[in-house]
Design a protein around this motif. Sequence first.
Motif, mmCIF file in Angstrom:
data_model
loop_
_atom_site.group_PDB
_atom_site.id
_atom_site.type_symbol
_atom_site.label_atom_id
_atom_site.label_comp_id
_atom_site.label_asym_id
_atom_site.label_seq_id
_atom_site.Cartn_x
_atom_site.Cartn_y
_atom_site.Cartn_z
ATOM 1 N N SER A 127 -0.332 7.796 4.056
ATOM 2 C CA SER A 127 -0.113 6.340 4.050
ATOM 3 C C SER A 127 -0.709 5.636 5.264
ATOM 4 N N SER A 187 0.720 4.045 -2.712
ATOM 5 C CA SER A 187 0.426 5.401 -2.256
ATOM 6 C C SER A 187 1.456 6.392 -2.786
ATOM 7 N N VAL A 204 -3.534 2.621 4.930
ATOM 8 C CA VAL A 204 -3.343 1.275 5.486
ATOM 9 C C VAL A 204 -4.462 0.937 6.465
ATOM 10 N N PHE A 245 -7.755 0.269 4.628
ATOM 11 C CA PHE A 245 -7.773 -1.039 3.975
ATOM 12 C C PHE A 245 -7.987 -2.163 4.986
ATOM 13 N N LEU A 249 0.824 -1.210 0.000
ATOM 14 C CA LEU A 249 0.000 0.000 0.000
ATOM 15 C C LEU A 249 0.859 1.261 0.000
ATOM 16 N N THR A 254 -10.164 1.137 -1.530
ATOM 17 C CA THR A 254 -8.924 1.817 -1.136
ATOM 18 C C THR A 254 -8.253 2.474 -2.330
#
Length: 223
Positions: free
Chosen positions: A77, A65, A81, A84, A61, A207
Amino acid sequence: MHEIGVRETVQFAGLTFNWETLEMTWITMVIVLLIAFLATRSLKLVPSGWQNVVEMVVTALAEQSDTMLGKRGQFLSPFIVTLFLFLLVSNWVGLVPTMASPTNDLNTTLGLALLVICMVHVLGVYMKGGHYIAHFFQPTPVFVIINAIEEVAKPITLAFRLFGNILAGEILIIVLLKLMPIWMPVPSVLWLAFSIFIGGVQAVIFTMLSMAYLANAVKEDEH
């Protein structure tokens, strides 16, 4: 057996709350915190177990990102995370027959979608100022109407896509469990596996779309 669409409600201060959704949301948050605790309680240079799984998710991720949001969006970030992991656990917890996913309630998915869109506009104005507002009037001022409709549609499509897929999966699992004899578990197991896959895919889609929307607000414009 859990009944889809039947929710226990409570009244407080003149407002109606879906108690089951609130309860399952808190359970989901506890599970996410537990996963984070298990992954970080004994950090190792060479990860294993929960640390390895969570690091794989975080790394994937974070890389995505950085690609979509650029350097100015790196501070998002942790939010990406967390979003998600919350979605993933929410989508999967309802696969237990006696439990329900928070995301099978439109209130939850719409709330998450509105959170993302509000962040988009707040960050857009904060980081780009008048230039962010001006882009709604491009290429000509009349396009502000089309752009406004698009902005209204974003949280609606985000919310209903996730809500519809998760609700449909739970309904079919319960139907299969009621229709299939105990000695014919294969169809139910296959659908359960498919629902796990769909739950993961929907968490990824929500996401990724959230990152795409946030990128419009924080990523530096290319000239």
